[in-house]
Design a protein around this motif. Structure first.
Motif, PDB file in Angstrom:
ATOM      1  N   GLY A 171       0.800  -1.218   0.000  1.00 25.66           N
ATOM      2  CA  GLY A 171       0.000   0.000   0.000  1.00 25.66           C
ATOM      3  C   GLY A 171       0.837   1.274   0.000  1.00 25.66           C
ATOM      4  O   GLY A 171       0.293   2.366   0.106  1.00 25.66           O
ATOM      5  N   ASP A 172       2.153   1.161  -0.069  1.00 23.30           N
ATOM      6  CA  ASP A 172       3.017   2.342   0.005  1.00 23.30           C
ATOM      7  C   ASP A 172       4.082   2.226  -1.088  1.00 23.30           C
ATOM      8  O   ASP A 172       5.043   1.470  -0.970  1.00 23.30           O
ATOM      9  CB  ASP A 172       3.649   2.418   1.404  1.00 23.30           C
ATOM     10  CG  ASP A 172       4.545   3.645   1.578  1.00 23.30           C
ATOM     11  OD1 ASP A 172       5.099   4.155   0.577  1.00 23.30           O
ATOM     12  OD2 ASP A 172       4.699   4.087   2.731  1.00 23.30           O
ATOM     13  N   GLU A 173       3.866   3.009  -2.142  1.00 26.19           N
ATOM     14  CA  GLU A 173       4.710   2.886  -3.336  1.00 26.19           C
ATOM     15  C   GLU A 173       6.189   3.156  -3.028  1.00 26.19           C
ATOM     16  O   GLU A 173       7.070   2.514  -3.592  1.00 26.19           O
ATOM     17  CB  GLU A 173       4.185   3.837  -4.413  1.00 26.19           C
ATOM     18  CG  GLU A 173       4.482   3.439  -5.838  1.00 26.19           C
ATOM     19  CD  GLU A 173       4.296   1.953  -6.118  1.00 26.19           C
ATOM     20  OE1 GLU A 173       5.283   1.332  -6.569  1.00 26.19           O
ATOM     21  OE2 GLU A 173       3.214   1.386  -5.892  1.00 26.19           O
ATOM     22  N   ALA A 174       6.467   4.105  -2.107  1.00 29.01           N
ATOM     23  CA  ALA A 174       7.864   4.431  -1.800  1.00 29.01           C
ATOM     24  C   ALA A 174       8.556   3.257  -1.110  1.00 29.01           C
ATOM     25  O   ALA A 174       9.717   2.947  -1.405  1.00 29.01           O
ATOM     26  CB  ALA A 174       7.939   5.682  -0.919  1.00 29.01           C
ATOM     27  N   VAL A 175       7.831   2.582  -0.221  1.00 29.97           N
ATOM     28  CA  VAL A 175       8.407   1.414   0.458  1.00 29.97           C
ATOM     29  C   VAL A 175       8.612   0.296  -0.562  1.00 29.97           C
ATOM     30  O   VAL A 175       9.655  -0.372  -0.571  1.00 29.97           O
ATOM     31  CB  VAL A 175       7.497   0.935   1.613  1.00 29.97           C
ATOM     32  CG1 VAL A 175       8.011  -0.375   2.205  1.00 29.97           C
ATOM     33  CG2 VAL A 175       7.418   1.990   2.708  1.00 29.97           C
ATOM     34  N   ALA A 234      12.384  -2.994  -3.490  1.00 28.85           N
ATOM     35  CA  ALA A 234      12.797  -3.591  -4.749  1.00 28.85           C
ATOM     36  C   ALA A 234      14.192  -3.117  -5.140  1.00 28.85           C
ATOM     37  O   ALA A 234      15.066  -3.920  -5.459  1.00 28.85           O
ATOM     38  CB  ALA A 234      11.793  -3.262  -5.850  1.00 28.85           C
ATOM     39  N   GLU A 235      14.405  -1.797  -5.063  1.00 30.84           N
ATOM     40  CA  GLU A 235      15.680  -1.254  -5.542  1.00 30.84           C
ATOM     41  C   GLU A 235      16.824  -1.526  -4.586  1.00 30.84           C
ATOM     42  O   GLU A 235      17.817  -2.143  -4.943  1.00 30.84           O
ATOM     43  CB  GLU A 235      15.582   0.264  -5.767  1.00 30.84           C
ATOM     44  CG  GLU A 235      14.758   0.584  -7.007  1.00 30.84           C
ATOM     45  CD  GLU A 235      14.401   2.058  -7.130  1.00 30.84           C
ATOM     46  OE1 GLU A 235      14.974   2.893  -6.386  1.00 30.84           O
ATOM     47  OE2 GLU A 235      13.524   2.372  -7.969  1.00 30.84           O
ATOM     48  N   LEU A 250      17.084  -3.183  -1.486  1.00 27.71           N
ATOM     49  CA  LEU A 250      17.388  -4.465  -0.892  1.00 27.71           C
ATOM     50  C   LEU A 250      17.699  -5.508  -1.934  1.00 27.71           C
ATOM     51  O   LEU A 250      18.674  -6.249  -1.827  1.00 27.71           O
ATOM     52  CB  LEU A 250      16.230  -4.940  -0.022  1.00 27.71           C
ATOM     53  CG  LEU A 250      16.578  -6.284   0.589  1.00 27.71           C
ATOM     54  CD1 LEU A 250      17.670  -6.141   1.622  1.00 27.71           C
ATOM     55  CD2 LEU A 250      15.362  -6.940   1.169  1.00 27.71           C
ATOM     56  N   LEU A 251      16.846  -5.609  -2.958  1.00 26.59           N
ATOM     57  CA  LEU A 251      17.075  -6.680  -3.921  1.00 26.59           C
ATOM     58  C   LEU A 251      18.376  -6.478  -4.668  1.00 26.59           C
ATOM     59  O   LEU A 251      19.113  -7.422  -4.895  1.00 26.59           O
ATOM     60  CB  LEU A 251      15.885  -6.817  -4.864  1.00 26.59           C
ATOM     61  CG  LEU A 251      14.712  -7.531  -4.190  1.00 26.59           C
ATOM     62  CD1 LEU A 251      13.554  -7.659  -5.153  1.00 26.59           C
ATOM     63  CD2 LEU A 251      15.140  -8.905  -3.699  1.00 26.59           C
ATOM     64  N   ASP A 252      18.685  -5.218  -5.055  1.00 28.03           N
ATOM     65  CA  ASP A 252      19.950  -4.995  -5.739  1.00 28.03           C
ATOM     66  C   ASP A 252      21.118  -5.336  -4.827  1.00 28.03           C
ATOM     67  O   ASP A 252      22.106  -5.929  -5.240  1.00 28.03           O
ATOM     68  CB  ASP A 252      20.064  -3.540  -6.204  1.00 28.03           C
ATOM     69  CG  ASP A 252      19.115  -3.276  -7.358  1.00 28.03           C
ATOM     70  OD1 ASP A 252      18.529  -4.243  -7.870  1.00 28.03           O
ATOM     71  OD2 ASP A 252      18.952  -2.108  -7.743  1.00 28.03           O
ATOM     72  N   ARG A 253      20.971  -4.946  -3.574  1.00 29.33           N
ATOM     73  CA  ARG A 253      22.019  -5.186  -2.593  1.00 29.33           C
ATOM     74  C   ARG A 253      22.268  -6.686  -2.383  1.00 29.33           C
ATOM     75  O   ARG A 253      23.380  -7.134  -2.207  1.00 29.33           O
ATOM     76  CB  ARG A 253      21.566  -4.564  -1.274  1.00 29.33           C
ATOM     77  CG  ARG A 253      22.628  -4.130  -0.346  1.00 29.33           C
ATOM     78  CD  ARG A 253      21.944  -3.429   0.815  1.00 29.33           C
ATOM     79  NE  ARG A 253      21.714  -2.031   0.499  1.00 29.33           N
ATOM     80  CZ  ARG A 253      22.449  -1.034   1.019  1.00 29.33           C
ATOM     81  NH1 ARG A 253      23.398  -1.294   1.879  1.00 29.33           N
ATOM     82  NH2 ARG A 253      22.206   0.213   0.691  1.00 29.33           N
ATOM     83  N   ALA A 254      21.171  -7.452  -2.367  1.00 24.57           N
ATOM     84  CA  ALA A 254      21.300  -8.888  -2.122  1.00 24.57           C
ATOM     85  C   ALA A 254      21.620  -9.618  -3.426  1.00 24.57           C
ATOM     86  O   ALA A 254      22.451 -10.527  -3.460  1.00 24.57           O
ATOM     87  CB  ALA A 254      20.004  -9.437  -1.519  1.00 24.57           C
ATOM     88  N   LEU A 312       7.543  -9.070  -4.407  1.00 27.50           N
ATOM     89  CA  LEU A 312       8.523  -8.061  -4.034  1.00 27.50           C
ATOM     90  C   LEU A 312       8.441  -6.852  -4.949  1.00 27.50           C
ATOM     91  O   LEU A 312       9.222  -5.922  -4.827  1.00 27.50           O
ATOM     92  CB  LEU A 312       9.927  -8.653  -4.001  1.00 27.50           C
ATOM     93  CG  LEU A 312      10.129  -9.682  -2.886  1.00 27.50           C
ATOM     94  CD1 LEU A 312      11.546 -10.205  -2.884  1.00 27.50           C
ATOM     95  CD2 LEU A 312       9.803  -9.082  -1.523  1.00 27.50           C
ATOM     96  N   ARG A 313       7.468  -6.892  -5.881  1.00 25.67           N
ATOM     97  CA  ARG A 313       7.144  -5.722  -6.692  1.00 25.67           C
ATOM     98  C   ARG A 313       8.295  -5.254  -7.570  1.00 25.67           C
ATOM     99  O   ARG A 313       8.427  -4.079  -7.873  1.00 25.67           O
ATOM    100  CB  ARG A 313       6.670  -4.568  -5.803  1.00 25.67           C
ATOM    101  CG  ARG A 313       5.508  -4.931  -4.914  1.00 25.67           C
ATOM    102  CD  ARG A 313       4.246  -4.928  -5.698  1.00 25.67           C
ATOM    103  NE  ARG A 313       3.964  -3.621  -6.182  1.00 25.67           N
ATOM    104  CZ  ARG A 313       3.435  -2.638  -5.454  1.00 25.67           C
ATOM    105  NH1 ARG A 313       3.105  -2.853  -4.203  1.00 25.67           N
ATOM    106  NH2 ARG A 313       3.203  -1.469  -5.962  1.00 25.67           N
TER     107      ARG A 313
END
Lengths: 193, 193
Positions: free
Chosen positions: A112-116, A121-122, A124-128, B168-169
């Motif tokens: 429900g929160d586009e910024a979160v 996505a950007e 955490l996923l990139d980091r992992a 994860l969007r």
């Protein structure tokens, strides 16, 4: 320049806020945590929190990055099977801990929160994902893995089942299942001729 | 016995409720949908809804099962690669549609509603996972796939990336990525000797 004592105090407050936010989110779920409650638990004023983070979502994302920091590193011993087994097991164990409740709450917030959602996505996923892909690419150069395979697809085949179990709330992946998954993805489903 | 006209009316009302719930959940997100709004849109009384479903969560689970019905079937042409490609592509396309918004909203609900979480895990995953595992096991018996592989792990390596992207969007999995994923999991990461 900030005098050393003030810098230390500031560092301590920063850490206390991250820890308070984590504890409250595990306890109540991310949706029910307020900046007021975090400030009270950390022993700081709300303004101190807003000086560093624009919103609760931004703060919780930093808590997440902090909590997964230890398992985001990808070992490189020269044996990609051993490295994947160690790293996947570490992620699996993290997801079997209190952290699972924190993380699923944040995923719910993200719906429900586009910024979160974007932050998750950007950042955490990139980091992992980045270190995982890099490790697989190195194993390709070392001749340990097929050179013609898509490393992004390989990383997802290995790691997505761990996240998927957590998010869909089925039984978390066990260490035995990590081994079964590695067996499938490393050796494939087709019979070797 | 219910007279035929009443049965038809009842069937029509049942269908109208499922469709109203789906449309509203796509529009507003599952969390913001109310039984009142569903009843109004379907042109029925709230009591009609409560006669069939004990809660909004239970109704939305039925909507989900209805919506994924078509892609839950697993083809069996005797060529497991073609069957997996067809089925994974169908799921991917569903997740690229309006349905994605419905499903992520329901997942968010599940994080705070134990009954929805259990329903999602038990009903939907078993319903989707069962046929996939059965198809892989048949391919093992046919000699198309290695007999010693864990079919549950194989099904998750193939399908979890599709769900994980949705939840994860990040960008939804594209059809090209379905092919890359199939290549990895069927042929494995290790070089063939």
């Amino acid at each position: 320049m900030t005098p050393p004592n003030a810098a230390r105090r500031s560092e301590r407050a920063h850490r206390a806020i991250l820890e308070a936010a984590y504890a409250l989110a595990v306890d109540r779920g991310a949706a029910k945590v307020t900046i007021e409650a975090i400030a009270a638990r950390a022993g700081v004023g709300k303004q101190t929190i807003y000086r560093w983070w624009p919103s609760k979502g931004a703060l919780l994302l930093d808590v997440l990055i902090d909590a997964v920091g230890a398992v985001s590193e990808m070992p490189d011993t020269g044996d990609v099977t051993a490295d994947l087994k160690a790293q996947m097991t570490a992620v699996t164990r993290l997801f079997q801990s209190d952290f699972a409740r924190f993380y699923t709450g944040l995923i719910a917030e993200a719906q429900g929160d586009e910024a979160v959602a974007r932050g998750l996505a950007e950042q955490l996923l990139d980091r992992a994902d980045g270190p995982r892909r890099a490790r697989l690419a190195k194993a390709q150069r070392d001749g340990e893995l097929r050179a013609d395979v898509d490393v992004a697809a390989a990383a997802e085949a290995l790691y997505a089942p761990i996240y998927y179990r957590l998010l869909l709330r089925t039984a978390p992946l066990g260490v035995d299942q990590v081994h079964a998954l590695l067996d499938v993805v490393l050796d494939g489903l087709r019979p070797r001729e």
